[in-house]
Write a protein that holds these residues in place. Sequence first.
Motif, PDB file in Angstrom:
ATOM      1  N   UNK A   1       3.220 -52.027  59.670  1.00 48.35           N
ATOM      2  CA  UNK A   1       4.584 -52.895  59.487  1.00 48.35           C
ATOM      3  C   UNK A   1       5.409 -52.131  58.380  1.00 48.35           C
ATOM      4  N   UNK A   2       4.684 -51.864  57.286  1.00 48.63           N
ATOM      5  CA  UNK A   2       5.316 -51.465  56.182  1.00 48.63           C
ATOM      6  C   UNK A   2       5.722 -49.924  56.396  1.00 48.63           C
ATOM      7  N   UNK A   3       4.760 -49.247  57.169  1.00 51.02           N
ATOM      8  CA  UNK A   3       5.303 -47.959  57.497  1.00 51.02           C
ATOM      9  C   UNK A   3       6.319 -48.122  58.266  1.00 51.02           C
ATOM     10  N   UNK A   4       6.583 -48.990  59.392  1.00 51.73           N
ATOM     11  CA  UNK A   4       7.667 -49.024  60.089  1.00 51.73           C
ATOM     12  C   UNK A   4       8.853 -49.455  59.385  1.00 51.73           C
ATOM     13  N   UNK A   5       8.953 -50.073  58.566  1.00 59.64           N
ATOM     14  CA  UNK A   5      10.036 -50.552  57.431  1.00 59.64           C
ATOM     15  C   UNK A   5      10.559 -49.100  56.973  1.00 59.64           C
ATOM     16  N   UNK A   6       9.703 -48.563  56.316  1.00 62.37           N
ATOM     17  CA  UNK A   6       9.854 -47.482  55.650  1.00 62.37           C
ATOM     18  C   UNK A   6      10.335 -46.164  56.418  1.00 62.37           C
ATOM     19  N   UNK A   7      10.167 -46.135  57.769  1.00 65.15           N
ATOM     20  CA  UNK A   7      10.595 -45.277  58.757  1.00 65.15           C
ATOM     21  C   UNK A   7      12.122 -45.572  59.192  1.00 65.15           C
ATOM     22  N   UNK A   8      12.259 -47.025  59.281  1.00 71.96           N
ATOM     23  CA  UNK A   8      13.814 -47.367  59.436  1.00 71.96           C
ATOM     24  C   UNK A   8      14.481 -46.734  58.147  1.00 71.96           C
TER      25      UNK A   8
END
Length: 201
Positions: free
Chosen positions: A40-47
């Motif tokens: 989830x944190x990785x997805x937020x960072x990618x966005x």
Amino acid sequence: MRVFRYGKKELDYLKKRDEALGAVIDRVGMLEFEVVPDLFAGLVKSIITQQISTKAASSIWRKMRGYFGDITPGIIHSASAEDIRKCGLSMRKALSIKEIARAVVNGELNLSELHELPDGEVIRRLSSMNGIGVWTAEMLLIFSMERTDVVSWTDYGIRQGMMRLYGLKTLTREQFEEHRERYSPYGSVASLYLWRLPPDV
């Protein structure tokens, strides 16, 4: 800080398969790219990273972690879009991040299942959601899931890196695929070096 893990095996393979890339690897040496293992944190960072500079993205990511602490679906779901936006994001991105948190909290998106899926299916599932395109899913594959064979056609830096490395004025999809196939199964490692080409290549 956890970094993308690779070593002599991957580098020896790429140097054997591609002389130009091999010369860059010898000049640059080992690279460190931060990995965010939490999906989830990785997805937020990618966005956050979509269509902005690495420096700007790093600044926003630091602000978000400073403001919220842990970047979890529950915390982000409970926050307002305005709170998220205050960290330096556009309202569009803030709303996308809120929507993904809601989907995870409500069980519509099971991120842990992604670990069991091939790259193409991970991209298909994620890119069906608002605010997540192919590029964002590919960045999650590399920088959270540490998948080994991702070379992104949709990444401007990767395309520019290939053009500089091989002396091309333009890059067709066919040319891109030829290089991607040559790097396989360690395309992700090749991507790291395409992003970090020395300026005089």
